[in-house]
Scaffold this active site. Structure first.
Site, short mmCIF file in Angstrom:
data_model
loop_
_atom_site.label_atom_id
_atom_site.label_comp_id
_atom_site.label_asym_id
_atom_site.label_seq_id
_atom_site.Cartn_x
_atom_site.Cartn_y
_atom_site.Cartn_z
CB SER A 48 4.62 -2.07 11.97
OG SER A 48 4.27 -0.71 12.20
CG HIS B 11 -5.89 2.29 4.84
ND1 HIS B 11 -5.45 3.22 5.76
CD2 HIS B 11 -4.94 1.33 4.78
CE1 HIS B 11 -4.28 2.83 6.22
NE2 HIS B 11 -3.94 1.69 5.66
CG ASN C 85 -1.69 1.24 1.42
OD1 ASN C 85 -1.78 2.07 0.50
ND2 ASN C 85 -2.28 1.41 2.61
CD GLU D 232 -2.86 5.66 6.49
OE1 GLU D 232 -2.78 5.70 5.25
OE2 GLU D 232 -2.01 5.09 7.22
N GLY E 253 2.20 2.14 10.73
CA GLY E 253 3.22 3.18 10.60
C GLY E 253 3.92 3.52 11.90
CE LYS F 75 -0.07 3.29 4.69
NZ LYS F 75 -0.05 3.40 6.14
CD GLU G 271 -3.82 -2.23 7.06
OE1 GLU G 271 -2.70 -2.49 6.62
OE2 GLU G 271 -4.42 -1.17 6.80
P1 PGA Z 1 2.57 0.14 7.60
O1 PGA Z 1 1.16 0.45 6.88
O2 PGA Z 1 3.06 -1.18 7.05
O3 PGA Z 1 3.46 1.30 7.19
O4 PGA Z 1 2.32 0.10 9.06
C1 PGA Z 1 0.25 -0.58 6.67
C2 PGA Z 1 -1.02 -0.02 6.07
O5 PGA Z 1 -1.47 1.04 6.50
O6 PGA Z 1 -1.62 -0.63 5.16
#
Ligand code: PGA
Length: 250
Positions: A213, A95, A10, A97, A173, A12, A167
């Site tokens: 992560s 997601h 992903n 976010e 993150g 982003k 998630e």
């Molecule tokens: P990350 O993000 O691996 O940077 O924690 C995962 C995601 O938001 O899909």
């Protein structure tokens, strides 16, 4: 039948179109693994150059979002036909976010999921709890609610082909990966929830990813869990580490 793992990056809001091509050229020799479906979900403007760069490789290109209407006066949105015309077969929906910064709700997630299926696009449906919810012991209740609403009016045949990404928000993150036990526990509960909504066969077919992560060092143990069918990877998908994650079983 064993479920095929699906490991998705992903990106982003990272990578310009030319950087996208460069990254795919760097990663394509590193992400070969026939045991796994390899997917890069990229910003809309990167989809076409990324498709071109990934041609002839095992890399599939997906989208990070899609709107639930067919077309019209929705400035800035991407329609399902735009995605399918570009060759997109997977789209991330809901997601955390997007829920946090763009006011997406379980209801809009459900509309997008239905629209994606209508167009033959496989949704990667995201769910996950906050740290407060985990500390208050309501994780499973909360996730079950997200799943039950996301799958409203989705048929069993459609659901069997869907991907769910679990998630935990506190792990995204942050470098704070969920323990293998925590991730497996919730992914198992999600599968049980699907069995409850549909049946055992649908639950056995649906693919459930862990995200938050994921790194080259945490991937092998996470992906070895019985209910974890791969990962949704943010930060590490922009680096050569992604090759190690995809080859977690080598
Ligand atoms: P990350 O993000 O691996 O940077 O924690 C995962 C995601 O938001 O899909």
């Amino acid at each position: 039948m064993a479920r095929k793992k699906i490991i998705a990056g992903n990106w982003k809001m990272n990578m310009t179109p030319s950087q996208a091509v460069e990254l795919i050229n760097t990663l394509k020799p590193l992400v070969k693994n026939d045991d796994v479906d390899v997917l890069f979900c990229v910003p809309s403007i990167d989809i076409i150059p990324a498709m071109e760069a990934a041609k002839g490789t095992n890399i599939q290109i997906g989208a990070e979002n899609m709107y639930f209407e067919e077309k019209g006066a929705y400035t800035g949105e991407i329609s399902p036909d735009m995605l399918t015309d570009a060759g997109v077969k997977y789209v991330i929906i809901g997601h955390s976010e997007r829920r946090e910064y763009f006011a997406e709700t379980d209801e809009t997630v459900n509309k997008k999921v239905l629209k994606a299926f209508e167009h033959g696009i496989t949704p990667i449906i995201c769910c996950g709890e906050t740290l407060t919810q985990r500390e208050q012991g309501v994780t499973i209740d909360f996730i079950r609610q997200q799943i039950k609403i996301a799958f409203l009016n989705v048929t069993a045949a459609q659901a069997a082909t869907a991907v769910i990404a679990y998630e935990p928000i506190w792990a995204i993150g942050t470098g704070k990966v969920a323990t293998t036990e925590q991730a497996q526990e919730v992914c198992k509960a999600i599968r049980e929830c699907i069995a409850e909504i549909y049946d055992e066969a649908t639950a056995a077919a649906i693919r459930i990813q862990y995200g938050g992560s994921v790194s080259a060092s945490s991937a092998p143990e996470l992906f070895a869990q019985p209910d974890i069918d791969g990962g949704l990877v943010g930060g590490a998908s922009l680096k050569p580490d992604f090759g190690q994650i995809v080859n977690y079983n080598k």
